[in-house]
Write an enzyme that holds these catalytic residues in place. Sequence first.
Site: not given
Ligand code: CTP
Length: 400
Positions: A210, A279, A307, A339
Amino acid sequence: MGRLHQRHILVAISGGIAAYKGAELVRLLKKQGAAVRVVLSRGATEFITPLTMQALSGEPTHTELLDEEAEAGMGHIELARWADLMVIAPATADVIARLAQGRADDLLTTVALATPAPVAVAPAMNQQMWAHAATQDNVALLASRGIQIIGPDAGEQACGDIGPGRLLEPEAIVATLSERFENRSLEGRRVVITAGPTREAIDPVRYLSNHSSGKMGYALAQAFAAAGAQVELISGPVALEPPARVTVHQVTSAVEMCDAATKLAGDADFFIGAAAVADYRPAAKASEKMKKQEGRGLSLDLVENPDIIATVAQLPNRPRIVAGFAAETHDLLSHARAKRLRKGLDMIIANDVSAPETTFGSNQNAVHLITAENETHLALASKYVIAEHIVAALATQLSE
Ligand code: CTP
């Protein structure tokens, strides 16, 4: 802990009626936890005794350039090297003139020349002497060499005159000096930060990733280090210089980042998830470069990545404060609030990545800090300024 804690401050006092305020200056510096050593000019000893200054500083007072006894303890060069900061307060018109000329005809001026530390000068003299072109030229010369001029204050003088030339009050001098040092409010605290993107290998030459630049996470690492914390930065591939005094752990994939985070985060005071973690990752990495199949599309089989932040938030020895980012393009606040709860975070920093000035790679950001108790908006500013605010808010949360 204050900014002056354990700093080596060399206080040089020259001979003027304000010399007695030097005693108060030393007392206040000691109260802030600074280590203080005192140099008295020969003139100063007419106003204040070496014994008084020794009692206040807890160290022998230095008065002579060539004094066998003093040189056997800490000689003038060692004294000059010992200092993190030298402050000359009060500085008479004569001392200022001698500093401007680069003289080394007594201990005070010699140490001022020999020290690699920054030097600050707090002038104190009769208002006519202060206003004289000679003094003004000397002060301008010192300032142009990077010497900090603190004061003088204006008001009624010992000689009965009224005007500028009074020594600034010791409290004000201490406040000005302490700003020269970074704050150490988080000394002894340990923080683990994830930053940047992750790369999920498809084959030996291709990956999924990304647009994260890592700038926000690196700014946070820098701001935490500036506050005195011990910082471990788990960084995905970015094109940034590691900040000073930060330990960087380079990783590539989300799984590697997760391993590093779970190893390092236990018992930390803070864990900050600033990384844009992929993700999903390809279910299997091809061992050889995949060849194009002409005329056919390609589907990739993806599996979910761990996560990381939610895993850390559930560790048995969970960091005391866990904070994450929510980078959203729509319904910013409601997505961010949800979240925070879903991942078990103490704070979520909501960041609108649809606006050009706050999107990935930008040097600026505008965010909302969301905790269980309150929501604060931080208006558009550099990522470092935003990071300083976030660090202050997290430090407050820790102390509560
Ligand atoms: N994060 C993490 N591990 C992942 C995904 C996210 O630690 N596999 C953490 C990011 O570093 C950030 C927070 O979770 O602090 C939110 O990340 P975001 O990408 O916005 O959240 P997602 O859970 O991926 O939600 P979405 O993509 O559905 O918005």
